[in-house]
Scaffold this active site. Structure first.
Site, PDB file in Angstrom:
ATOM      1  N   ASP A 181       3.055  -1.743  12.955  1.00 24.59           N
ATOM      2  CA  ASP A 181       3.305  -3.130  13.357  1.00 24.59           C
ATOM      3  C   ASP A 181       2.366  -3.501  14.506  1.00 24.59           C
ATOM      4  O   ASP A 181       2.763  -4.145  15.473  1.00 24.59           O
ATOM      5  CB  ASP A 181       4.774  -3.325  13.757  1.00 24.59           C
ATOM      6  N   HIS A 186       9.721 -10.274   5.884  1.00 27.70           N
ATOM      7  CA  HIS A 186      10.152 -10.021   7.265  1.00 27.70           C
ATOM      8  C   HIS A 186      11.572 -10.562   7.342  1.00 27.70           C
ATOM      9  O   HIS A 186      11.773 -11.771   7.284  1.00 27.70           O
ATOM     10  CB  HIS A 186       9.221 -10.772   8.222  1.00 27.70           C
ATOM     11  N   ASN A 208      -1.364 -13.777   9.187  1.00 24.33           N
ATOM     12  CA  ASN A 208      -1.086 -14.738  10.260  1.00 24.33           C
ATOM     13  C   ASN A 208      -2.285 -14.893  11.196  1.00 24.33           C
ATOM     14  O   ASN A 208      -2.241 -14.567  12.373  1.00 24.33           O
ATOM     15  CB  ASN A 208       0.148 -14.315  11.061  1.00 24.33           C
TER      16      ASN A 208
END
Lengths: 313, 428
Positions: free
Chosen positions: B310, B185, B100
């Site tokens: 994360d 996800h 991303n």
């Protein structure tokens, strides 16, 4: 007209961000102080000077008629210099963040900022960044403390007490900051609170606030002293919560036959603006024997004067 | 490079089932030459000066399966150099980066750029992911085969979920044909719509729209149903709810897949959000204490395979906003190991299980020869003083962004040295 002040009592908070921060004493103090302003507002000379020399900025990021004008009048009647900013036309549109706007205004040394914002917690964020007092005029779906205070004042004026009353709050609870503030305040003052809403508009685990929940309005209104209706907040609804307005009116609109389940002397309240024919029958809204909706607006100015005075001291 | 000798360490290498006191010899080419109890002062030539670790631990270098790097496009949040320095201070020697970025990592040409940047600027091993769909818009899948040939080891839309069931089914078919790993996800957008935190009393009180735990469960159940038909390499990036752990446990008996959990969800719950702490706005969100406990239990009984940081660096400007407007995510690569050790210190999970979830398990899922201390392999490892107390302070963090979820938290256990290919790249 002279306004007496009880100097011995102090408010426990620096800012008015929500009812949940206040103590029972704080609430009673504000309500008691408001009484004097009700009389002042009915007299010929409505202006006093307890806030002379103070600057009040009304920062409204969401459209508002009654709250904004009520705060503006309240400030002016107390002698403050009041500036109302309609944030639709401001630098926020140019990409300025809330904190930067706050810092800019803070540099002008205001004494009070009254803020209405579409995001929950915006007033908390603001209060961390400015030196002056922050009064919350509604943040997202979280709290609208002055509305709950004026509702309490209206109830107290009519019923002479709040403790022991059975009060129904009906309608779009999910999106309602008014409902949340009222739940905190009324349960704190010892009322029994019934929440009436379709499941789609009932917030998760709301019963943990110590209220009874109902999806059947007639059951929820049973033997109530107060029926508080809320506006259906269509602007906050992003997907299908309800089939139609007419079905909503059929099941959750306040009509004479549903009101029959409440006590015969039950009072009808609504924070406004009303959707007549959706959440409330128009005749009931205007019924001077039952509806205290106009009185709520009147007392709203008094409560806001009390808040401005108390938090500014 | 000179040979290096370490003695008197406690060594845990789950891949080789090593859990013993001993030493480590690094050869001249930076490989592991010998390891274990046989490496001790009595077996070393007298001319060598071994480093006495005095009971500190040696773990394989951590493999962090979920890390966001700002490069390309958001270099002001984190670049490869700052990420690699932050990682090393936390004992992390291999990272899997999410696609991303701006532009999204979705085609072969950008992979070349990424690998070059990673190689030139980073001192750790970078394993980039490519997106599952072009521009992560959830409509057309990317060229798994060609991307894999360029060195992409896994595919994920990172922050995003494949919502379209037919597309997911086709992605699984392709992944099966080409032997690719896909990572999901898990969040149903229709249920999670505009949600910011877990559904329940906290969301109601704060007046924030919320993400129910069934939003996670529905995607997991859907994907596992598809997986029964198409057996590909499938990994659920992060679990956040207790109910999801139950389902994973039950379904693992019939179909092969793996799953991870973020250290945030293992250590914090929704109450930590307090009054709108935007640094704790995470995806998936922090949930109830019961959920956190179930995740810890899932790690303990090995239902959950992997712990990830994360790590999502966000600059202050993206967080100094109202909760609704603030960016999602917390920085965490530097504190991943220390915070994981909390689960050992409080008696929740065995140390070996924690290290396995941080090293050999992710390496096995990713099919990379990392996260182990096998003889002949690159000497990627860290030395840890497992009892050393320290306090997380924003100003001491190495990452370019300071959005830690555990500011001021007292931790026990700190990496004192980190080695990649036998070279000491971090030292307290």
């Amino acid at each position: 007209m002279a306004i007496k002040t009880n100097k011995a009592i102090k408010i426990s908070q620096k800012h008015l961000l929500g009812i949940q921060d206040l103590s029972v004493n704080d609430i009673n103090y504000i309500l008691d102080e408001s009484e004097a302003f009700i009389k002042l507002n009915q007299s010929k000379n409505k202006k006093i000077d307890v806030l002379r020399g103070k600057t009040q900025i009304n920062l409204f990021f969401e459209p508002s008629t009654r709250t904004q004008s009520s705060f503006e009048l309240a400030g002016k009647r107390l002698g403050a210099d009041v500036m109302s900013m309609n944030m639709g036309n401001s630098a926020i549109k140019k990409g300025e963040t809330l904190i930067d706007t706050a810092m800019t205004l803070n540099a002008m040394h205001p004494d009070i900022i009254v803020i209405r914002h579409q995001d929950s917690g915006a007033c908390n964020l603001l209060s961390q960044k400015v030196n002056c007092v922050v009064l919350n005029a509604g943040d997202g779906r979280r709290e609208h403390p002055t509305q709950a205070l004026l509702d309490a004042l209206t109830i107290r004026n009519r019923k002479k007490k709040i403790q022991g009353l059975r009060i129904a709050i009906c309608g779009d609870i999910l999106h309602s900051r008014v409902a949340r503030s009222n739940i905190y305040l009324l349960t704190m003052l010892g009322a029994e609170v019934n929440i009436v809403a379709p499941s789609n508009l009932m917030p998760k685990e709301i019963e943990k606030f110590g209220v009874n929940t109902f999806t059947d309005m007639k059951k929820g209104l049973k033997d109530c002293d107060i029926v508080m209706m809320l506006r259906l907040q269509n602007e906050r609804m992003t997907s299908s919560y309800l089939s139609s307005n007419r079905e909503y009116y059929e099941y959750y609109g306040l009509t004479p036959d549903k009101l029959d389940h409440a006590k015969s002397d039950a009072l009808i309240m609504h924070p406004g603006p009303m959707n007549r024919g959706i959440e409330i029958d128009t005749r009931l809204a205007d019924d001077i024997n039952k509806s205290v909706i106009k009185e709520q607006v009147e007392l709203g100015v008094a409560v806001r004067m009390a808040c401005l005075k108390i938090f500014c001291e | 490079m000179k040979k290096q000798y370490f003695i008197n360490a406690k060594i845990i290498d789950p891949h080789n089932s090593i859990n013993e006191n001993g030493g480590l010899i690094i050869g001249e080419n930076g490989n592991i030459e010998a390891i274990g109890k046989k490496v001790n002062i009595n077996n070393l030539p007298t001319r060598e000066k071994p480093t006495d670790l005095k009971g500190k631990y040696i773990f394989p270098g951590i493999v962090d399966m979920k890390v966001f790097v700002g490069e390309p496009g958001y270099e002001y949040k984190e670049n490869f150099r700052t990420l690699s320095n932050a990682a090393l201070s936390g004992g992390v020697t291999s990272v899997v980066t999410m696609p991303n970025t701006d532009p999204i990592i979705d085609n072969v040409s950008i992979v070349d750029f990424l690998k070059r940047r990673g190689r030139d600027k980073s001192k750790i091993n970078i394993f980039p992911c490519a997106s599952l769909t072009q521009n992560t818009d959830g409509t057309n899948m990317t060229e798994f085969g060609l991307l894999a040939k360029k060195g992409i080891i896994a595919f994920t839309d990172g922050l995003k979920t494949i919502q379209n069931t037919r597309l997911m089914s086709r992605i699984m078919n392709s992944a099966k044909d080409l032997g690719c790993l896909i990572m999901q996800h898990a969040e149903d957008y229709d249920l999670a719509q505009n949600g910011m935190i877990n559904s329940g009393i906290i969301a109601t009180k704060l007046g924030l729209s919320s993400i129910p735990d069934i939003a996670e469960r529905i995607i997991i159940e859907r994907d596992l149903t598809l997986l029964e038909k198409t057996k590909c390499r499938y990994h659920i990036s992060q679990l956040s709810a207790g109910r999801s752990v139950d389902i994973v446990k039950e379904r693992k008996q019939n179909v092969k897949f793996t799953c991870g959990v973020s250290i945030n969800n293992l250590s914090l719950n929704e109450n930590d959000i307090g009054e709108f702490r935007t640094f704790l706005k995470l995806s998936p969100p922090l949930r109830r204490e019961e959920d956190r406990e179930a995740l810890v239990q899932g790690l303990k009984d090995k239902t959950i395979d992997v712990i990830v940081s994360d790590h999502k660096p966000e600059d202050e400007e993206s967080k100094r906003l109202t909760f609704a407007q603030a960016a999602t995510g917390a920085s965490g690569i530097e504190t991943l190991l220390s915070l994981s050790l909390e689960l050992f210190h409080n008696g929740s999970v065995k140390l070996e299980t924690i290290i396995q979830a941080l090293t050999s398990n992710p390496a096995k899922i990713l099919n990379i020869n990392k996260g182990n201390l096998s003889i002949g392999n690159d000497a990627d490892f860290c030395i840890v003083d497992i009892n050393k107390p320290w306090i997380v302070k924003k100003e001491n963090l190495i990452s370019k962004s300071k959005n830690t979820s555990i500011e001021d938290k007292k931790l026990q256990g700190k990496v004192t040295n980190t080695f990649v290919k036998g070279i000491e790249l971090f030292k307290i």
